[in-house]
Design an enzyme around this catalytic site. Structure first.
Site, PDB file in Angstrom:
ATOM      1  CG  ASP A   9      -0.569  -2.333  -3.966  1.00 48.32           C
ATOM      2  OD1 ASP A   9      -0.635  -1.863  -5.120  1.00 48.32           O
ATOM      3  OD2 ASP A   9       0.392  -2.110  -3.200  1.00 48.32           O
ATOM      4  CD  GLU A  11       5.227  -1.279  -8.355  1.00 45.61           C
ATOM      5  OE1 GLU A  11       6.340  -0.872  -7.995  1.00 45.61           O
ATOM      6  OE2 GLU A  11       4.499  -0.666  -9.169  1.00 45.61           O
ATOM      7  CD  GLU A  17       6.708  -0.557  -3.701  1.00 50.59           C
ATOM      8  OE1 GLU A  17       6.539   0.010  -4.799  1.00 50.59           O
ATOM      9  OE2 GLU A  17       5.826  -0.629  -2.814  1.00 50.59           O
ATOM     10  NE  ARG A  48       8.060   6.564  -8.424  1.00 49.93           N
ATOM     11  CZ  ARG A  48       7.039   5.791  -8.063  1.00 49.93           C
ATOM     12  NH1 ARG A  48       5.913   5.782  -8.780  1.00 49.93           N
ATOM     13  NH2 ARG A  48       7.133   5.039  -6.969  1.00 49.93           N
ATOM     14  CB  SER A  92      -1.343  -2.070  -9.654  1.00 46.35           C
ATOM     15  OG  SER A  92      -0.016  -1.591  -9.602  1.00 46.35           O
ATOM     16  CG  ASP A  93      -1.778   3.946  -7.940  1.00 54.94           C
ATOM     17  OD1 ASP A  93      -2.727   4.088  -8.720  1.00 54.94           O
ATOM     18  OD2 ASP A  93      -1.835   4.269  -6.744  1.00 54.94           O
ATOM     19  CE  LYS A 134      -3.610   0.907  -5.887  1.00 50.89           C
ATOM     20  NZ  LYS A 134      -2.476   0.563  -5.024  1.00 50.89           N
ATOM     21  CG  ASP A 153       2.554  -1.984   0.262  1.00 54.53           C
ATOM     22  OD1 ASP A 153       1.791  -1.645  -0.667  1.00 54.53           O
ATOM     23  OD2 ASP A 153       3.785  -1.849   0.205  1.00 54.53           O
ATOM     24  CG  ASN A 156      -0.782   3.759  -3.463  1.00 52.77           C
ATOM     25  OD1 ASN A 156      -0.234   3.126  -2.558  1.00 52.77           O
ATOM     26  ND2 ASN A 156      -0.683   3.410  -4.726  1.00 52.77           N
TER      27      ASN A 156
END
Length: 209
Positions: A9, A11, A17, A48, A92-93, A134, A153, A156
């Protein structure tokens, strides 16, 4: 013996983040929520975008914040060491429109992520690379004959970690640790590297047995 490929991952593992950095720069606490807090990624992204729209913030505002974000202390050395010894792919997302400055600081590793739909500078939507990117990527690499070790971490990341031959949580929140007690937890990059290496060594030994 299968060759190893490591999926990480971004972030929270290698860089701070991004959305928390945006929240701190803008003073908008509603943007502090991340995948460490919310398991439903689609719901998190809808939240968001609603907040950005309500405050009149566009892509350029977020990119300006990202330009000042630096890798976590020790992250670049950790990643350089891994890449010197095995193939590494970041899963990564985050979004292609965000990742560029961060990848430049990390030595341009390969990253697979999503993309944003932007109209007149405003973020209107997002496009997932594919559902459960992922986990799907780990399964695809395994289909290509790789054994996969993985680190993350957040909520997700857990499907990726569970699909990999070796999965490790790096500095996760307590809620993730509680929800996934079967995953080992580390808090330093030295421990992270050892956990990946030791896991791979155990898996290789079991494969030879």
């Amino acid at each position: 013996m299968k060759p190893w490929l490591t999926c990480l991952d971004l972030e929270g593992v290698l860089v701070p983040e991004v959305w928390i950095a945006v929240a701190e720069r803008t003073g908008i606490d509603e943007l502090r929520l991340t995948t460490r807090d919310v398991a439903d990624y689609a719901a998190l992204m809808r939240h968001r975008l609603q907040v950005l729209d309500a405050h009149g913030l566009g892509l350029a505002d977020i990119q300006a914040v990202i330009a000042g974000v630096e890798p976590l202390p020790g992250a670049k050395a950790f990643l350089d060491d891994l890449r010197a010894r095995r193939q590494v792919v970041l899963l990564s997302d985050t979004f292609e429109q965000f990742a560029g400055p961060l990848m430049a600081q990390l030595g341009r590793p390969t990253i697979l992520c999503h993309s944003l739909v932007v109209e007149n500078g405003h973020i209107r939507d997002w496009r997932m690379r594919l559902p459960e990117q992922k986990r799907a990527s780990v399964l695809a690499f395994q289909g290509l004959g790789y054994a996969v070790s993985a680190g993350g971490d957040s909520y997700n990341d857990t499907a990726m970690l569970l699909a990999a031959e070796v999965g490790v949580l790096f500095r996760p929140p307590a809620s993730v640790v509680e929800a996934f007690p079967q995953l080992p937890v580390v808090t330093t990059y030295d421990e992270f590297a050892r956990a990946l290496d030791d896991g791979q060594a155990r898996w290789d030994a079991a494969s030879r047995a």
